[in-house]
Design an enzyme around this catalytic site. Structure first.
Site, short mmCIF file in Angstrom:
data_model
loop_
_atom_site.label_atom_id
_atom_site.label_comp_id
_atom_site.label_asym_id
_atom_site.label_seq_id
_atom_site.Cartn_x
_atom_site.Cartn_y
_atom_site.Cartn_z
N THR A 28 -1.31 -8.03 12.79
CA THR A 28 -1.05 -9.31 12.12
C THR A 28 0.33 -9.29 11.48
O THR A 28 0.77 -8.24 11.01
CB THR A 28 -2.12 -9.52 11.02
N GLY A 29 0.98 -10.45 11.46
CA GLY A 29 2.25 -10.55 10.73
C GLY A 29 3.34 -11.14 11.60
O GLY A 29 3.15 -11.42 12.79
N ALA A 84 4.16 -3.21 9.72
CA ALA A 84 3.92 -2.49 8.47
C ALA A 84 4.85 -3.04 7.39
O ALA A 84 5.89 -3.62 7.68
CB ALA A 84 4.18 -1.00 8.64
N LYS A 95 0.32 -1.20 4.44
CA LYS A 95 0.07 -2.42 5.20
C LYS A 95 -0.78 -3.37 4.34
O LYS A 95 -1.35 -2.96 3.34
CB LYS A 95 -0.68 -2.10 6.50
N GLU A 104 -7.30 -4.45 10.16
CA GLU A 104 -6.24 -3.64 10.77
C GLU A 104 -6.62 -2.17 10.77
O GLU A 104 -6.42 -1.46 11.76
CB GLU A 104 -4.92 -3.86 10.01
C1 5RP Z 1 -0.55 -7.72 7.55
C2 5RP Z 1 0.29 -6.52 7.69
C3 5RP Z 1 1.60 -6.69 8.38
O1 5RP Z 1 1.65 -5.84 9.48
C4 5RP Z 1 2.70 -6.36 7.41
O2 5RP Z 1 2.56 -7.18 6.25
C5 5RP Z 1 4.09 -6.57 8.03
O3 5RP Z 1 4.28 -7.92 8.26
P1 5RP Z 1 5.63 -8.49 8.87
O4 5RP Z 1 5.67 -8.07 10.30
O5 5RP Z 1 5.49 -9.98 8.70
O6 5RP Z 1 6.76 -7.93 8.07
O7 5RP Z 1 -0.04 -5.43 7.31
O8 5RP Z 1 -1.69 -7.47 6.78
#
Ligand code: 5RP
Length: 220
Positions: A28-29, A84, A95, A104
């Site tokens: 996710t993200g 991450a 995370k 996750e």
């Molecule tokens: C979501 C996560 C994401 O992997 C983490 O926040 C990194 O996000 P992004 O790719 O937007 O920087 O752990 O729960």
């Protein structure tokens, strides 16, 4: 190069790990969103299905015609790709910035290889500058806040946020995490904690970092 370019480059390198016909785990993200879009562009019809770590990623996968399946239907996965908030040089991670940490961690635990994708700013010497997310059962929030303060942290409720599992997130500020495995064990032992966003017991196997000069990979 913009931060989004760096994320997309890291995501593109992770496509090489995807075996045609496989079922993969998807995190996710914003970095993973690039990966999902690239799956749609480059692997159309080649990925059998995906186990997703959030409702948001499930929706995006489906929008590219990729079938989303329940982990219970497939058992062990060959590959998990996720982003991450921080990684140290041992590929232990923080995370949960997007609040999807519990699912996750489940998908990571079910996967033979965990490829983490990020822009180079996420690599740190010591974890903890990014507030550590902890998912809690709402009725235990006060109890868990006290226990986290006892560990030296400053837990703050993520206001107006409910996880896909119906729980709340405490973001723990002020921790310098010198021993991530020990900290993960300690927080997991607090009654009312559903999951802590420290991925130390099960770190990533490969970290792909997008930077000004392209990508580089670090193996665990
Ligand atoms: C979501 C996560 C994401 O992997 C983490 O926040 C990194 O996000 P992004 O790719 O937007 O920087 O752990 O729960």
């Amino acid at each position: 190069m913009t931060p989004e370019d760096k994320k997309r480059n890291a995501a593109e390198a992770a496509i090489d790990y995807v075996k045609p016909g496989s079922t993969i785990g998807v995190g996710t993200g914003s970095t993973v969103n690039h990966f999902i879009d690239l799956l749609g562009e480059k692997m159309q019809g080649k990925v059998n299905s995906a186990v997703s770590s959030s409702e948001a990623s499930s929706e995006r996968l489906r929008s590219h015609g990729i079938k989303v399946v329940d982990l219970n239907e497939v058992g062990e996965l060959d590959l998990y790709v996720d982003g991450a908030d921080e990684s140290n040089h041992q590929l232990q991670l923080i995370k949960g910035g997007g609040g999807a940490l519990t699912r996750e961690k489940i998908v990571a635990a079910a996967s033979a290889v965990f490829v983490c994708i990020a822009d180079e700013s996420k690599l740190v010497t010591t974890l903890g500058a990014f507030p550590l997310p902890v998912e809690v059962v709402p009725m235990a929030r006060g109890l868990v806040i006290g226990a986290l303060q006892g560990l030296g942290g400053d837990p703050r409720l993520r206001e107006g946020f409910v996880t896909d599992n119906g729980n709340q997130i405490l973001d723990v500020h002020g921790l310098q995490i010198d021993d991530p495995i020990d900290m993960e064990i300690r927080i997991n032992q607090i009654v009312g904690v559903v999951c802590v966003g420290l991925f130390a017991h099960r770190p990533a196997d490969v970290l792909i970092l997008g930077g000004e000069d392209g990508i580089r990979s670090i193996q665990a």
